[in-house]
Scaffold this motif. Structure first.
Motif, PDB file in Angstrom:
ATOM      1  N   GLU A 222       7.566  -0.184 -12.126  1.00 47.89           N
ATOM      2  CA  GLU A 222       6.455   0.736 -11.849  1.00 47.89           C
ATOM      3  C   GLU A 222       5.280  -0.005 -11.213  1.00 47.89           C
ATOM      4  OE1 GLU A 222       3.320   3.492 -14.397  1.00 47.89           O
ATOM      5  OE2 GLU A 222       5.297   3.018 -15.254  1.00 47.89           O
ATOM      6  N   ARG A 226       3.888   0.716  -7.413  1.00 47.63           N
ATOM      7  CA  ARG A 226       2.505   1.157  -7.200  1.00 47.63           C
ATOM      8  C   ARG A 226       1.757   0.219  -6.259  1.00 47.63           C
ATOM      9  NH1 ARG A 226      -0.297   3.327 -12.771  1.00 47.63           N
ATOM     10  NH2 ARG A 226       0.879   5.262 -12.953  1.00 47.63           N
ATOM     11  N   ASP A 233       1.855   6.397  -6.911  1.00 50.00           N
ATOM     12  CA  ASP A 233       0.971   6.700  -8.044  1.00 50.00           C
ATOM     13  C   ASP A 233       1.053   8.165  -8.432  1.00 50.00           C
ATOM     14  OD1 ASP A 233      -0.033   4.255  -8.710  1.00 50.00           O
ATOM     15  OD2 ASP A 233      -1.709   4.358  -7.324  1.00 50.00           O
ATOM     16  N   TYR A 236       4.225   8.581 -10.645  1.00 47.02           N
ATOM     17  CA  TYR A 236       4.206   7.933 -11.961  1.00 47.02           C
ATOM     18  C   TYR A 236       3.159   8.510 -12.899  1.00 47.02           C
ATOM     19  CZ  TYR A 236       7.361   4.374 -10.129  1.00 47.02           C
ATOM     20  OH  TYR A 236       8.453   3.732  -9.594  1.00 47.02           O
TER      21      TYR A 236
END
Length: 626
Positions: A222, A226, A233, A236
């Motif tokens: 993650e 990002r 973003d 997530y």
């Protein structure tokens, strides 16, 4: 260590697992329990500290602790399985030594005593215990105690046939000594068990680590996504992203637990034991608990009621009918409540992200600069102020928001297009904020997950019945071994055969005891009732032959084909083991790699592809405006 409150319970659980192998050496049992406890807790504590230092997050810490609880059971199972396998290997050498000593002395107690001197440590402990039981004042009572603590069925059978030959005497047939034939049969069984364990361990080795590894890669993946793709973003921090993460964790835990089930070697782990008062029994003591169970459970004298009662008996569960439905109701409530709580938390989290997340630019690749991040945070605060000014109302008009936006930005030189974009962005935020409420389909999904929780205890009973079926067949094979020796003894009766079967029985103990008690009041009626109580075909064949022996034909004649049946059942079980190993190997590979595939595709590849297409649409719209 046992005086420390939390640690004492953990020690007792590990001691219970090790007590089967180290049952008669208290010092060794305590030493092994303390060593295993300190080793596991030390490894887990060190691992948790290192991982938490690498990623100091409370949510990640909770996840690590959950993983540590699961890994703890894995380490204990691995150690106990290694002990059990070592005992099986030692028993092969022990039986070979007993055979040699028995041929030398023709005395079972002397053969056991001398074989125990040269056997491995674990096997020598149990052999000495059998020797003490055989030479006690009441051998049958001491052997009953040994049967309750024996770590496997082979030692029970070895103790039983040794006592039987000591009581009735050995008999030499064309094939040789009855006792030595029994030892040969047990050795074949142990060889089959060792080969099964070795092959299964080889095929499933390392899959537990592979299935659990994605737990520690979700955050790095993650973070990388990002930093490299700022548009990710949006995924997530969305509800879909959180749901995806939850699904991945559920897949990881389920895969790990099912892999442990596949690797367990306790196909004959059924024991009749006294249990403590369960929570189902505690809840049934309340009136509302009994009323809820009676409302949900099928009524007596119905087909559904008879089906559940039969399933409870065949799965050998300690649960009563009422307790079983209390468990199902509690599982439904828990699954429904957890799902509803998760849904409400996701809605609240989504609202917070809508209100406070920085406004993203159009950058898809690379990293967001500090200036872009500050500009996005400033725009987000401006949007929040205007949304509060209009009371977070979804009915706010375009003109109202544009007017308030002009009042806020009247001293800033901003183009008309940017003001229009800001107004549309605030309108979309208001719409998205007010759409974060409980939907009907979310309630339906929670009810569906609650139904899965309601059905889970039932599915577990079906699984236990399938495992118990293997236990029942193992026990029938032991009965055949006993009868193959007893049939050669002079003046042996059907009642004595039933009494010997009762000594060996675990699963069939209750119906056999009932048959023995009623035997004097009518032999045929007692045996017919025994046949009705047990539905296993192989056991019913033994009862049919015992019925013939009551007053029609001799026992030797009724069981004249027993060797052929035993050899057939042995080959049949050998083939079933091979099928079972192949099936477990295929399932194990699928379960072992499922979390890794779920993490890569659900958490990275598919979201990246979707977000890239969405970003391409944005670029396409911008190109059209040029």
């Amino acid at each position: 260590m046992s005086k420390i409150p939390w640690l004492s319970g953990y020690l007792r659980r590990i001691r219970k697992r090790l007590s089967g192998v180290h049952a008669y050496d208290e010092f060794r049992l305590r030493h092994e329990t303390a060593k295993l406890t300190l080793t596991i807790l030390g490894l887990l504590t060190l691992s948790v500290l290192v991982l938490f230092l690498l990623n100091p997050s409370i949510s990640f810490l909770l996840l690590i602790l959950l993983s540590a609880i699961i890994i703890n059971s894995l380490l204990i199972d691995m150690y106990v399985n290694r002990l059990e396998r070592r005992l099986l290997v030692q028993m092969v050498d022990l039986f070979s030594e007993v055979r040699h000593r028995y041929q030398q002395h023709e005395m079972i107690d002397e053969a056991l005593y001398e074989a125990a001197e040269t056997a491995g440590y674990e096997a020598s402990l149990h052999t000495r215990k059998i020797y003490e039981a055989l030479n006690a004042k009441d051998p049958s009572q001491e052997l009953e105690k040994f049967y309750e603590t024996a770590p496997n069925r082979f030692l029970k059978a070895f103790a039983g046939i040794s006592y039987m030959i000591m009581e009735f005497g050995d008999k030499v047939k064309e094939q040789g000594s009855i006792y030595l034939q029994g030892l040969s049969g047990l050795t074949k069984e142990i060889h089959l068990e060792i080969l099964r364990r070795d092959k299964l361990d080889y095929l499933l080795k390392g899959l537990n680590v592979i299935s659990l590894a994605p737990v520690f890669f979700t955050k790095p993946i993650e973070r990388w996504a990002r930093s490299s793709f700022p548009a990710m973003d949006e995924f997530y921090t969305s509800k879909l992203g959180y749901v995806t993460k939850i699904v991945i964790y559920v897949v990881i835990i389920l895969s790990f637990v099912l892999l442990q089930r596949l690797q367990q070697d306790n196909e004959t782990a059924f024991r009749s034991e006294n249990r403590k008062k369960s929570w189902e029994q505690y809840l049934s003591s309340f009136r509302w608990g009994r009323q809820a169970a009676s409302f949900m459970a099928p009524r007596p004298a119905t087909p559904a009621y008879a089906k559940i009662i039969r399933l409870l008996k065949e799965s050998s569960t300690h649960l009563r009918y009422e307790w079983f439905y209390i468990r199902r109701i509690v599982f439904f409530v828990l699954a429904f409540a957890i799902t509803m709580t998760t849904i409400m938390i996701l809605h609240q989290t989504a609202r917070n992200h809508i209100l406070h997340d920085p406004v993203n630019g159009t950058t898809f690749f690379g990293q967001v600069s500090s200036d872009q991040r500050e500009a996005g945070t400033s725009l987000s605060k401006q949007d929040l102020e205007i949304m509060k000014d209009v009371g977070m109302s979804p009915a706010a008009s375009y003109e109202e928001i544009a007017t308030r936006l002009n009042d806020k930005q009247e001293h800033l030189p901003e183009s008309k297009d940017l003001r229009v974009a800001s107004t549309n962005r605030i309108l979309s935020k208001l719409k998205a904020y007010n759409e974060e409420y409980m939907k009907w389909w979310e309630l339906l999904a929670a009810i569906l997950i609650g139904w899965v929780g309601y059905q889970f205890p039932l599915w577990l009973l079906y699984f236990q019945r399938k495992i118990r079926y293997m236990d029942m067949r193992h026990e029938v094979y032991q009965f055949q071994t006993v009868i193959s020796m007893l049939r050669e003894m002079e003046r042996i009766s059907v009642e004595e055969i039933l009494e010997w079967m009762n000594r060996f029985a675990i699963i069939f103990k209750t119906p056999i005891q009932k048959c023995v008690l009623h035997f004097d009041h009518g032999a045929e009626a007692a045996l017919v009732q025994l046949k009705e109580d047990v539905t296993l075909t192989e056991f019913q064949r033994i009862v049919d032959k015992l019925l013939l022996c009551v007053d029609k034909i001799p026992i030797v004649q009724a069981f004249d084909d027993l060797e052929n049946e035993m050899s057939f059942y042995f080959e049949q079980r050998k083939q079933e083991y091979e099928k079972m190993i192949d099936t477990k190997a295929g399932l194990g590979k699928m379960l072992g790699f499922a979390p890794m595939y779920a993490l890569i595709f659900m958490y990275l590849v598919i979201p990246l592809i979707v977000m890239s297409f969405m970003q391409m649409n944005v670029y396409y719209e911008q190109i059209q405006k040029i």
